[in-house]
Scaffold this motif. Structure first.
Motif, PDB file in Angstrom:
ATOM      1  N   TYR A 124       0.858  -1.187   0.000  1.00 27.80           N
ATOM      2  CA  TYR A 124       0.000   0.000   0.000  1.00 27.80           C
ATOM      3  C   TYR A 124       0.891   1.232   0.000  1.00 27.80           C
ATOM      4  O   TYR A 124       1.790   1.362   0.839  1.00 27.80           O
ATOM      5  CB  TYR A 124      -0.888  -0.018   1.246  1.00 27.80           C
ATOM      6  CG  TYR A 124      -1.725   1.215   1.439  1.00 27.80           C
ATOM      7  CD1 TYR A 124      -2.849   1.448   0.655  1.00 27.80           C
ATOM      8  CD2 TYR A 124      -1.406   2.142   2.428  1.00 27.80           C
ATOM      9  CE1 TYR A 124      -3.638   2.577   0.849  1.00 27.80           C
ATOM     10  CE2 TYR A 124      -2.189   3.268   2.630  1.00 27.80           C
ATOM     11  CZ  TYR A 124      -3.295   3.474   1.833  1.00 27.80           C
ATOM     12  OH  TYR A 124      -4.069   4.596   2.031  1.00 27.80           O
ATOM     13  N   HIS A 144      -6.227   0.871   6.715  1.00 29.13           N
ATOM     14  CA  HIS A 144      -5.896   0.031   5.563  1.00 29.13           C
ATOM     15  C   HIS A 144      -4.673  -0.845   5.857  1.00 29.13           C
ATOM     16  O   HIS A 144      -4.667  -2.043   5.553  1.00 29.13           O
ATOM     17  CB  HIS A 144      -5.635   0.898   4.329  1.00 29.13           C
ATOM     18  CG  HIS A 144      -5.405   0.114   3.094  1.00 29.13           C
ATOM     19  ND1 HIS A 144      -6.430  -0.262   2.267  1.00 29.13           N
ATOM     20  CD2 HIS A 144      -4.270  -0.405   2.554  1.00 29.13           C
ATOM     21  CE1 HIS A 144      -5.942  -0.959   1.266  1.00 29.13           C
ATOM     22  NE2 HIS A 144      -4.634  -1.060   1.420  1.00 29.13           N
ATOM     23  N   LYS A 147      -5.461  -3.705   8.292  1.00 28.56           N
ATOM     24  CA  LYS A 147      -6.155  -4.809   7.608  1.00 28.56           C
ATOM     25  C   LYS A 147      -5.175  -5.624   6.781  1.00 28.56           C
ATOM     26  O   LYS A 147      -5.228  -6.848   6.770  1.00 28.56           O
ATOM     27  CB  LYS A 147      -7.258  -4.266   6.697  1.00 28.56           C
ATOM     28  CG  LYS A 147      -8.472  -3.781   7.417  1.00 28.56           C
ATOM     29  CD  LYS A 147      -9.499  -3.272   6.421  1.00 28.56           C
ATOM     30  CE  LYS A 147     -10.667  -2.616   7.109  1.00 28.56           C
ATOM     31  NZ  LYS A 147     -11.595  -2.004   6.132  1.00 28.56           N
TER      32      LYS A 147
END
Length: 164
Positions: A124, A144, A147
């Motif tokens: 990410y 994010h 997760k």
């Protein structure tokens, strides 16, 4: 009057040299974090809207945890500084920092196995110019990454039965 100007010029020069050496020290990151910064820089420099060459300025926060079996998860929040060089510059040693443009605020998270960033789960990367970052965006980044880090879905030895 000329002595004051000379003294002022000398002070400005000394400040510039000090800032240059501070920026060199700021670039010293462990290799595991450097790879994440390089990933963000590659993505940033591939964008058509970006014209400047950016360099790593400093870390805001970073964390990592060992997942076992030579697998680690990394989160790194950092700033990139625009330079006077155009994007695509390979040697940034001659690039001067620009103070007329905002910093780039970046966060990356990724999983590494034996020192290499794994393609799955996909790393990410989130970078925006610093004034545009909101607290909601910062919270979204962390959510994010959490997760991504905790729900990798990979098989572990404890979950195997030993029968193939």
């Amino acid at each position: 009057m000329a002595t004051r100007r000379t003294m002022a010029a000398l002070l400005v020069w000394l400040f510039s040299v000090g800032a240059f050496f501070l920026s060199l020290n700021a670039q010293e990151l462990p290799e595991t974090y450097r790879k994440g910064v390089d990933l963000a820089l590659a993505k940033l420099h591939s964008l058509s809207g970006i014209q400047d060459h950016y360099v790593f300025l400093r870390s805001v926060s970073k964390s990592d945890y060992e997942m076992g079996f030579d697998v680690s998860f990394f989160y790194h929040h950092f700033y990139l500084k625009p330079t006077t060089c155009e994007k695509g510059t390979t040697d940034s040693s001659a690039c001067e920092p620009r103070n007329d443009r905002p910093l780039m605020d970046c966060a990356v998270c990724y999983r590494m196995h034996r020192g290499e960033i794994e393609p799955e789960p996909k790393p990410y990367i989130h970078c925006l110019r610093k004034p545009a970052i909101t607290q909601a965006m910062t919270a979204g980044r962390l959510e994010h990454c959490n997760k991504l880090g905790y729900s990798s879905g990979s098989t572990v030895l404890l979950g195997s039965t030993g029968k193939e």
